[in-house]
Design a protein around this motif. Structure first.
Motif, short mmCIF file in Angstrom:
data_model
loop_
_atom_site.label_atom_id
_atom_site.label_comp_id
_atom_site.label_asym_id
_atom_site.label_seq_id
_atom_site.Cartn_x
_atom_site.Cartn_y
_atom_site.Cartn_z
N PRO A 32 0.79 -1.24 0.00
CA PRO A 32 0.00 0.00 0.00
C PRO A 32 0.82 1.30 0.00
N GLN A 33 1.92 1.36 0.71
CA GLN A 33 2.71 2.58 0.77
C GLN A 33 4.01 2.48 -0.03
N GLY A 34 4.05 1.66 -1.03
CA GLY A 34 5.25 1.51 -1.84
C GLY A 34 5.88 0.14 -1.63
N GLY A 35 6.70 -0.24 -2.59
CA GLY A 35 7.30 -1.57 -2.56
C GLY A 35 6.39 -2.57 -3.23
N SER A 36 6.99 -3.52 -3.92
CA SER A 36 6.18 -4.53 -4.59
C SER A 36 7.01 -5.77 -4.87
N VAL A 37 6.31 -6.86 -5.06
CA VAL A 37 6.93 -8.10 -5.52
C VAL A 37 6.76 -8.09 -7.03
N PHE A 135 11.29 8.25 8.55
CA PHE A 135 10.36 9.14 7.86
C PHE A 135 8.91 8.68 7.82
N PHE A 136 8.64 7.41 8.04
CA PHE A 136 7.28 6.91 7.89
C PHE A 136 6.76 6.21 9.14
N ALA A 137 7.26 6.59 10.29
CA ALA A 137 6.86 5.96 11.56
C ALA A 137 5.38 6.17 11.87
N GLU A 138 4.78 7.24 11.33
CA GLU A 138 3.37 7.50 11.62
C GLU A 138 2.46 6.39 11.10
N TYR A 139 2.91 5.65 10.09
CA TYR A 139 2.11 4.54 9.57
C TYR A 139 2.07 3.36 10.54
N ALA A 140 2.97 3.34 11.50
CA ALA A 140 3.04 2.24 12.46
C ALA A 140 1.91 2.31 13.49
N GLY A 141 1.30 3.49 13.65
CA GLY A 141 0.25 3.63 14.66
C GLY A 141 0.80 3.40 16.05
N ASP A 142 0.21 2.45 16.78
CA ASP A 142 0.65 2.14 18.14
C ASP A 142 1.80 1.14 18.17
N GLN A 143 2.16 0.58 17.03
CA GLN A 143 3.23 -0.42 16.97
C GLN A 143 4.61 0.24 17.07
N ASN A 144 5.58 -0.54 17.45
CA ASN A 144 6.97 -0.10 17.42
C ASN A 144 7.35 0.17 15.96
N PRO A 145 7.85 1.37 15.62
CA PRO A 145 8.19 1.66 14.22
C PRO A 145 9.24 0.73 13.63
N TRP A 146 10.17 0.23 14.45
CA TRP A 146 11.18 -0.71 13.95
C TRP A 146 10.54 -2.03 13.54
N LEU A 147 9.63 -2.52 14.37
CA LEU A 147 8.95 -3.79 14.04
C LEU A 147 8.03 -3.61 12.85
N TYR A 148 7.31 -2.49 12.81
CA TYR A 148 6.40 -2.23 11.70
C TYR A 148 7.17 -2.14 10.38
N SER A 149 8.25 -1.36 10.38
CA SER A 149 9.04 -1.19 9.16
C SER A 149 9.70 -2.50 8.74
N THR A 150 10.13 -3.30 9.72
CA THR A 150 10.72 -4.60 9.41
C THR A 150 9.69 -5.50 8.73
N ALA A 151 8.50 -5.60 9.32
CA ALA A 151 7.46 -6.45 8.75
C ALA A 151 7.01 -5.95 7.39
N TYR A 152 6.84 -4.64 7.27
CA TYR A 152 6.37 -4.06 6.01
C TYR A 152 7.36 -4.35 4.88
N ASN A 153 8.64 -4.04 5.11
CA ASN A 153 9.64 -4.21 4.06
C ASN A 153 9.94 -5.68 3.78
N GLY A 155 7.77 -7.95 3.88
CA GLY A 155 6.60 -8.46 3.17
C GLY A 155 6.77 -8.50 1.66
N TYR A 156 7.59 -7.61 1.12
CA TYR A 156 7.82 -7.67 -0.33
C TYR A 156 9.26 -8.03 -0.69
N LEU A 157 10.22 -7.80 0.22
CA LEU A 157 11.61 -8.12 -0.12
C LEU A 157 11.96 -9.60 0.09
N VAL A 158 11.32 -10.28 1.03
CA VAL A 158 11.58 -11.72 1.19
C VAL A 158 11.11 -12.49 -0.04
#
Length: 180
Positions: A32-37, A135-153, A155-158
């Protein structure tokens, strides 16, 4: 071994950038916010790095990143631009640790290929991870931004790692016979 830049190397780099751009439009999944397989859009850049070395690979990857930005721009901050485009795609050149050579291919060669792909996509992952946290920690909401960014990225890089590894491992032997 230091490689001398040649017309052939630069022309091949341009062709690989063009092929990567074409493959980037064949999307299997769009985040949704960039990145793709994609259909292996990083493979031509990594293949170029494996043929010509880390330095030329990083250069061609960074140029691809800038062109990727020009074609699909998402700009938030100059540091975000650097992390998400030339630095992230420049890391693809690290695949050049696996250099192509003619002759017999053994299990060690295949391990080095996988290691090169892992290192290059891992570098891209770290660059996008830092961009996401900074720069995009606001998308994490209540989650830890490191965990959110790890899972998000991841999701398409693996999936890209798996696709790229399989295709490069299958094509390694025939592609290594191409003359430089």
């Amino acid at each position: 071994m230091k490689r001398k830049w040649s017309t052939r190397m630069l022309a091949e780099g341009g062709v690989m950038i063009a092929l990567s751009i074409l493959l980037s439009y064949i999307k299997i999944y769009q985040a949704p916010q960039g990145g793709s397989v994609t259909a292996g859009s990083m493979i031509p850049i990594m293949f170029f790095a494996m043929r010509w070395g880390v330095g030329p690979g990083v250069f061609v990857g960074a140029i691809y990143g800038i062109l990727h930005f020009i074609l699909k721009p998402y700009f938030y901050h100059p540091l975000q631009f650097l992390l998400d485009y030339p630095i992230a795609y420049g890391f693809l050149g690290l695949a050049g640790i696996a250099t192509m050579k003619n002759g017999k291919t053994n299990a060690k060669d295949y391990f080095i290929i996988f290691l090169g792909v892992l290192l290059s996509i891992g570098g891209r992952f770290i660059s996008h991870l830092l961009s996401g946290v900074i720069f995009f920690a606001e998308y994490a909401g209540d989650q830890n931004p490191w965990l959110y960014s790890t899972a998000y990225n991841a999701g398409y890089l693996v999936p890209e790692l798996i696709i790229s590894s399989i295709i490069l491992l299958l094509l390694w032997k025939p592609l290594s016979r191409i003359e430089k």
